[in-house]
Design a protein around this motif. Structure first.
Motif, mmCIF file in Angstrom:
data_model
loop_
_atom_site.group_PDB
_atom_site.id
_atom_site.type_symbol
_atom_site.label_atom_id
_atom_site.label_comp_id
_atom_site.label_asym_id
_atom_site.label_seq_id
_atom_site.Cartn_x
_atom_site.Cartn_y
_atom_site.Cartn_z
ATOM 1 N N MET A 4 0.841 -1.216 0.000
ATOM 2 C CA MET A 4 0.000 0.000 0.000
ATOM 3 C C MET A 4 0.872 1.261 0.000
ATOM 4 O O MET A 4 0.715 2.132 -0.846
ATOM 5 N N LEU A 5 1.789 1.350 0.923
ATOM 6 C CA LEU A 5 2.658 2.534 0.973
ATOM 7 C C LEU A 5 3.694 2.507 -0.149
ATOM 8 O O LEU A 5 3.950 3.533 -0.782
ATOM 9 N N SER A 52 7.078 -11.064 -3.747
ATOM 10 C CA SER A 52 6.502 -11.908 -4.799
ATOM 11 C C SER A 52 6.871 -11.473 -6.209
ATOM 12 O O SER A 52 6.771 -12.261 -7.145
ATOM 13 N N ARG A 86 5.156 -9.025 -7.662
ATOM 14 C CA ARG A 86 3.940 -8.497 -8.306
ATOM 15 C C ARG A 86 4.083 -6.997 -8.574
ATOM 16 O O ARG A 86 5.031 -6.364 -8.111
ATOM 17 N N ASP A 132 13.400 -12.205 -1.505
ATOM 18 C CA ASP A 132 13.102 -12.329 -0.079
ATOM 19 C C ASP A 132 14.238 -11.628 0.671
ATOM 20 O O ASP A 132 15.336 -12.169 0.811
ATOM 21 N N SER A 173 2.678 -6.569 7.781
ATOM 22 C CA SER A 173 1.927 -5.526 8.487
ATOM 23 C C SER A 173 0.561 -5.991 8.979
ATOM 24 O O SER A 173 -0.206 -5.187 9.498
ATOM 25 N N TYR A 180 3.510 -7.779 16.357
ATOM 26 C CA TYR A 180 3.805 -6.820 15.290
ATOM 27 C C TYR A 180 4.643 -5.665 15.851
ATOM 28 O O TYR A 180 5.709 -5.336 15.328
ATOM 29 N N LYS A 211 8.570 -4.830 14.982
ATOM 30 C CA LYS A 211 8.879 -3.551 14.346
ATOM 31 C C LYS A 211 9.838 -2.743 15.234
ATOM 32 O O LYS A 211 10.740 -2.075 14.741
ATOM 33 N N LEU A 266 -2.644 3.687 7.908
ATOM 34 C CA LEU A 266 -2.538 4.162 6.527
ATOM 35 C C LEU A 266 -3.828 3.972 5.737
ATOM 36 O O LEU A 266 -4.534 2.978 5.899
HETATM 37 N N1 LIG Z 1 -0.772 -0.402 7.007
HETATM 38 C C1 LIG Z 1 -0.768 0.409 8.053
HETATM 39 O O1 LIG Z 1 -1.824 0.908 8.512
HETATM 40 C C2 LIG Z 1 0.533 0.785 8.701
HETATM 41 C C3 LIG Z 1 0.510 1.551 9.880
HETATM 42 C C4 LIG Z 1 1.739 1.938 10.463
HETATM 43 C C5 LIG Z 1 2.944 1.573 9.880
HETATM 44 N N2 LIG Z 1 2.928 0.804 8.743
HETATM 45 C C6 LIG Z 1 4.225 0.441 8.167
HETATM 46 O O2 LIG Z 1 4.274 0.961 6.849
HETATM 47 C C7 LIG Z 1 5.041 0.108 6.002
HETATM 48 C C8 LIG Z 1 4.231 -0.266 4.769
HETATM 49 O O3 LIG Z 1 3.048 -0.938 5.176
HETATM 50 P P1 LIG Z 1 1.968 -1.427 4.102
HETATM 51 O O4 LIG Z 1 0.649 -1.450 4.796
HETATM 52 O O5 LIG Z 1 2.146 -0.636 2.836
HETATM 53 O O6 LIG Z 1 2.438 -2.930 3.893
HETATM 54 P P2 LIG Z 1 1.867 -3.990 2.834
HETATM 55 O O7 LIG Z 1 0.822 -3.393 1.973
HETATM 56 O O8 LIG Z 1 1.512 -5.194 3.637
HETATM 57 O O9 LIG Z 1 3.142 -4.306 1.926
HETATM 58 C C9 LIG Z 1 4.266 -4.923 2.463
HETATM 59 C C10 LIG Z 1 5.282 -5.126 1.370
HETATM 60 O O10 LIG Z 1 6.425 -5.783 1.949
HETATM 61 C C11 LIG Z 1 6.826 -6.844 1.091
HETATM 62 N N3 LIG Z 1 7.489 -7.895 1.874
HETATM 63 C C12 LIG Z 1 7.000 -8.574 2.942
HETATM 64 N N4 LIG Z 1 7.893 -9.502 3.353
HETATM 65 C C13 LIG Z 1 8.965 -9.417 2.522
HETATM 66 C C14 LIG Z 1 10.181 -10.118 2.398
HETATM 67 N N5 LIG Z 1 10.517 -11.116 3.243
HETATM 68 N N6 LIG Z 1 11.047 -9.778 1.410
HETATM 69 C C15 LIG Z 1 10.739 -8.773 0.561
HETATM 70 N N7 LIG Z 1 9.604 -8.057 0.628
HETATM 71 C C16 LIG Z 1 8.716 -8.387 1.595
HETATM 72 C C17 LIG Z 1 5.531 -7.335 0.465
HETATM 73 O O11 LIG Z 1 5.799 -8.099 -0.713
HETATM 74 P P3 LIG Z 1 4.569 -8.735 -1.573
HETATM 75 O O12 LIG Z 1 3.915 -7.574 -2.228
HETATM 76 O O13 LIG Z 1 5.199 -9.654 -2.517
HETATM 77 O O14 LIG Z 1 3.686 -9.409 -0.554
HETATM 78 C C18 LIG Z 1 4.811 -6.012 0.210
HETATM 79 O O15 LIG Z 1 5.206 -5.458 -1.022
HETATM 80 C C19 LIG Z 1 5.452 -1.079 6.880
HETATM 81 O O16 LIG Z 1 6.722 -0.823 7.418
HETATM 82 C C20 LIG Z 1 4.422 -1.065 8.010
HETATM 83 O O17 LIG Z 1 4.928 -1.664 9.173
HETATM 84 C C21 LIG Z 1 1.762 0.411 8.142
#
Ligand SMILES: NC(=O)c1ccc[n+]([C@@H]2O[C@H](COP(=O)([O-])OP(=O)(O)OC[C@H]3O[C@@H](n4cnc5c(N)ncnc54)[C@H](OP(=O)(O)O)[C@@H]3O)[C@@H](O)[C@H]2O)c1
Length: 303
Positions: A13-14, A34, A36, A43, A69, A132, A136, A158
């Motif tokens: 998403m971010l 992945s 995508r 990895d 996340s 989580y 983190k 987010l």
């Molecule tokens: N979502 C929220 O509300 C929120 C709130 C506070 C902080 N955050 C932080 O903001 C950041 C972005 O969050 P998001 O919600 O955008 O996350 P997200 O949509 O779940 O995307 C996570 C990304 O990380 C990749 N990933 C996961 N494991 C991996 C690995 N072992 N090797 C390589 N890539 C890997 C995933 O790959 P795939 O696409 O292939 O799965 C995906 O592209 C994170 O640091 C999260 O902790 C998020």
């Protein structure tokens, strides 16, 4: 000198919003697990695979948005949480320190215990209450110990980037179909529009890039809270979404935690953060969440 920026989590998403914002200014290398969404698959919890990325590409800035996340998913699978949220920043800290590459690590408000009743500052003690948050928090530790300049950006709740999983999109869909919906009112948090966050991360990236060009042997390890201004509950936000959609006749009820299935992780009650330090340091205003939400809902409803 052009910035060749590695964006991890680029399909998330971010990550997608970051790439959209950075694309006109920086050369990007986009990584996801992945592959995508036109990203390279790697990895990043695997150190030698991560090293190969750095050997095969010119990289002089890293933005780490990769994470596991899913807060309840982390509780069910702590091993995966640890690999994504702690081992990835550990690997990046090692490689970026060796190669003197500045980097930005995205972290979360869930490093706090939620017991405070006024916005958390960067100097407040941490105390995560779930897997989580713990994984983190451990990831932040490696960024803050990095021998190359590294900034931890803590953000929260987010929305945006047309990601079907986020709360705002889910409420928009429910309000389109139902006349009455029920939403939790148990947590206060600062919502963050990924478009606004990405512009702030770009500002930090430009600063880091200049800093390391002018100070090749110096580290600069800092934390900034970056979220939209203000705080709210999910119920208050759902009411705002309803009103911005022009559906004020629909009813938004309050529900309680017992009605939510599959919730295994404890949530901190109050995790709103103050973005004052970021705004003062970078002389950049961050909008109130209502203004950003209104813009996003207009875009969503128009498409
Ligand atoms: N979502 C929220 O509300 C929120 C709130 C506070 C902080 N955050 C932080 O903001 C950041 C972005 O969050 P998001 O919600 O955008 O996350 P997200 O949509 O779940 O995307 C996570 C990304 O990380 C990749 N990933 C996961 N494991 C991996 C690995 N072992 N090797 C390589 N890539 C890997 C995933 O790959 P795939 O696409 O292939 O799965 C995906 O592209 C994170 O640091 C999260 O902790 C998020």
């Amino acid at each position: 000198m052009t910035s060749h920026t590695l964006v991890t989590g680029a399909a998330g998403m971010l990550g997608r919003a970051l790439c959209e914002t950075f694309e006109p200014h920086f050369k990007l290398i986009k990584i996801s697990k992945s592959g995508r969404e036109n990203t390279l698959a790697c990895d990043l919890s695997n150190l030698s695979a991560t090293r190969k990325i750095f050997e095969n590409q010119k990289i002089n800035l890293v933005v780490n948005s990769a994470a596991y996340s899913d807060v309840d998913g982390c509780e069910r699978d702590p091993e995966q949480a640890f690999r994504a949220n702690t081992v990835i920043p550990k690997n990046l800290a090692m490689i970026c320190s060796e190669k003197k590459i500045p980097w930005i690590h995205i972290s979360t408000d869930y490093v706090f215990d939620g017991k405070k009743r006024s916005p958390y500052a960067e100097t407040d003690p941490t105390g995560p209450v779930n897997i989580y948050g713990m994984t983190k928090w451990a990831g932040e530790f490696y960024a803050l110990k990095s021998a190359s300049p590294a900034v931890v950006v803590r953000t929260s709740w987010l929305f945006g980037a047309h990601e079907p999983k986020n709360f705002v999109n889910a409420i928009v869909e429910c309000l389109r179909k139902e006349d009455e919906i029920s939403v939790l009112d148990d947590q206060r948090d600062a919502p963050t529009y990924v478009k606004d966050l990405s512009l702030c991360v770009q500002k930090i990236a430009e600063h880091l890039f200049d800093f390391s060009k002018n100070n090749p042997d110096k580290a600069w390890n800092e934390i900034f809270h970056v979220c939209n201004t203000g705080d709210t509950t999910r119920h208050e936000m759902a009411v705002a979404i309803r009103d911005f959609m022009g559906l004020s006749k629909k009813k938004v009820h309050v529900t309680d935690r017992t009605q939510i299935k599959n919730r295994v992780a404890i949530r901190p009650d109050y995790v709103a953060m103050s973005n004052r330090r970021f705004q003062d340091f970078f002389k950049m205003k961050i909008r109130p969440w209502r203004e950003s939400l209104s813009e996003y809902i207009k875009e969503q409803c128009a498409s």
